[in-house]
Design a protein around this motif. Sequence first.
Motif, mmCIF file in Angstrom:
data_model
loop_
_atom_site.group_PDB
_atom_site.id
_atom_site.type_symbol
_atom_site.label_atom_id
_atom_site.label_comp_id
_atom_site.label_asym_id
_atom_site.label_seq_id
_atom_site.Cartn_x
_atom_site.Cartn_y
_atom_site.Cartn_z
ATOM 1 N N VAL A 175 0.924 -1.293 0.077
ATOM 2 C CA VAL A 175 -0.145 -0.187 0.157
ATOM 3 C C VAL A 175 0.791 1.440 0.575
ATOM 4 O O VAL A 175 0.581 2.263 -0.979
ATOM 5 N N ALA A 176 1.794 1.272 0.621
ATOM 6 C CA ALA A 176 2.824 1.891 0.810
ATOM 7 C C ALA A 176 3.491 2.527 -0.882
ATOM 8 O O ALA A 176 3.960 3.889 -0.962
ATOM 9 N N LEU A 177 3.875 2.308 -1.213
ATOM 10 C CA LEU A 177 4.321 1.980 -2.570
ATOM 11 C C LEU A 177 3.743 2.704 -3.371
ATOM 12 O O LEU A 177 3.583 3.094 -4.477
ATOM 13 N N ALA A 178 2.469 2.095 -3.661
ATOM 14 C CA ALA A 178 1.142 2.865 -4.285
ATOM 15 C C ALA A 178 1.162 3.399 -4.526
ATOM 16 O O ALA A 178 1.246 4.709 -5.164
ATOM 17 N N ALA A 179 1.328 4.781 -2.942
ATOM 18 C CA ALA A 179 1.652 6.056 -2.999
ATOM 19 C C ALA A 179 2.802 6.673 -3.286
ATOM 20 O O ALA A 179 3.283 7.943 -3.352
ATOM 21 N N GLY A 180 3.558 6.028 -2.484
ATOM 22 C CA GLY A 180 5.434 6.321 -2.773
ATOM 23 C C GLY A 180 6.192 6.126 -3.566
ATOM 24 O O GLY A 180 6.967 7.103 -3.530
ATOM 25 N N TRP A 181 5.363 5.867 -4.665
ATOM 26 C CA TRP A 181 6.337 5.738 -6.181
ATOM 27 C C TRP A 181 7.208 7.001 -6.658
ATOM 28 O O TRP A 181 8.377 6.949 -6.999
ATOM 29 N N MET A 198 5.141 17.345 -5.000
ATOM 30 C CA MET A 198 3.807 17.098 -3.295
ATOM 31 C C MET A 198 3.970 15.676 -3.357
ATOM 32 O O MET A 198 4.099 15.160 -2.338
ATOM 33 N N ARG A 199 3.569 15.033 -4.757
ATOM 34 C CA ARG A 199 2.485 13.577 -3.827
ATOM 35 C C ARG A 199 4.782 12.837 -3.736
ATOM 36 O O ARG A 199 4.481 11.374 -2.841
ATOM 37 N N ALA A 200 6.047 13.777 -4.589
ATOM 38 C CA ALA A 200 7.149 13.130 -4.043
ATOM 39 C C ALA A 200 7.357 12.953 -2.526
ATOM 40 O O ALA A 200 7.459 11.940 -1.575
ATOM 41 N N ALA A 201 7.861 14.397 -1.923
ATOM 42 C CA ALA A 201 7.967 14.232 -0.322
ATOM 43 C C ALA A 201 7.141 13.737 0.115
ATOM 44 O O ALA A 201 7.352 12.607 0.899
ATOM 45 N N ALA A 202 5.325 13.057 -0.599
ATOM 46 C CA ALA A 202 4.652 12.426 0.652
ATOM 47 C C ALA A 202 4.648 10.837 0.384
ATOM 48 O O ALA A 202 5.523 10.392 1.736
ATOM 49 N N GLY A 203 6.001 10.524 -0.498
ATOM 50 C CA GLY A 203 5.999 9.501 -0.492
ATOM 51 C C GLY A 203 7.072 9.080 0.374
ATOM 52 O O GLY A 203 6.948 7.972 1.069
ATOM 53 N N ILE A 204 8.488 10.109 0.332
ATOM 54 C CA ILE A 204 9.329 9.762 1.464
ATOM 55 C C ILE A 204 9.385 10.182 2.499
ATOM 56 O O ILE A 204 9.577 9.416 3.214
ATOM 57 N N ASP A 205 7.838 10.352 2.659
ATOM 58 C CA ASP A 205 7.734 9.381 4.436
ATOM 59 C C ASP A 205 7.100 8.864 4.301
ATOM 60 O O ASP A 205 6.946 8.267 5.193
ATOM 61 N N VAL A 206 5.919 8.066 3.975
ATOM 62 C CA VAL A 206 5.022 7.287 3.677
ATOM 63 C C VAL A 206 5.617 5.672 3.295
ATOM 64 O O VAL A 206 5.830 4.991 3.608
ATOM 65 N N PHE A 207 6.562 6.595 2.208
ATOM 66 C CA PHE A 207 7.254 4.831 1.764
ATOM 67 C C PHE A 207 8.770 4.327 2.199
ATOM 68 O O PHE A 207 9.799 3.507 2.805
ATOM 69 N N PHE A 208 9.855 5.808 2.666
ATOM 70 C CA PHE A 208 10.947 6.201 2.650
ATOM 71 C C PHE A 208 11.279 6.036 4.500
ATOM 72 O O PHE A 208 12.502 6.382 5.118
ATOM 73 N N LEU A 209 10.031 6.742 5.093
ATOM 74 C CA LEU A 209 10.477 6.732 6.681
ATOM 75 C C LEU A 209 11.004 7.628 6.655
ATOM 76 O O LEU A 209 12.054 7.967 7.933
#
Length: 275
Positions: A175-181, A198-209
């Motif tokens: 699930v996190a990769l679906a938004a985090g790619w 903006m979505r890349a920044a969110a991905g850094i949070d939800v996928f790269f932590l």
Amino acid sequence: MKPLLLALCLLSPAALACTTHHLPLSGTVTVPSCSPAQDPTGCVPAGSTVYAYTQAVPDRDTVLTIALQASPWRMYDAQMRILSVEDVAAAARPQLVGKVQRVELLGSWTGVSPAPGTPSLASRVSTALGGVPVSGEDGFLWLAQNGTRRTTRQAFTLREGDGPYFLPRGADVLVALAAGWPAFVQARIPADDPDLLMRAAAGIDVFFLCPDKALAGFEDAAAKGSAIAAYNAALMRLERGHGGDRAAALLLLERGAALGDARSRERLAREQAAN
């Protein structure tokens, strides 16, 4: 109850890129992926797959399930706007009627404390709801086609390619990769695409932590025209509360309001009234 939707070969070195020593990360996980150019019928996009699999989550009258994207620190809606704990509690309250006895947050890491002495998101939502039991997930969330779920706690994630996440039809979805790619291609996103930044920044949070890197990404996207990024960066600074964060947050909310964002305008008014 049906889930309440508030969301919705590379090496991902989460443990090395960020300060995540307090999170239970270890090992490597390989994500099944595919190319729609090579298999246009059997290869499906992860975003729509997450939605379809969420709809298959078993419906229980006693449980309110809230599906969203999340990191250990914060939750996001389908537009990748940060949802505060009170936002989520406010969405849940009208549903807590009849047979509903508890809430479950269907989002990665929502059941894990992000740091010693800091309650999990599930615990914080429970407190906001006056003690209603709230459960969360204990790692990166995967959904299966029949709505069942599992979690992993990998420090490294392997998949083919670095573009949008596609998977073989019927495979489990991370699930996190679906938004985090988009985080993988952040450096190649043009300045005239602030929404993807903006979505890349969110991905850094939800996928790269990586919350600090996510904040920097949101501020960059805000400067380039993303109102949601301005709002997100403001909320992160207000929550962090370091010296200068409040003043910076107010400027970010002003930026979001100037870009036409009603949520930024409302939060700016609240903060100014509280000053």
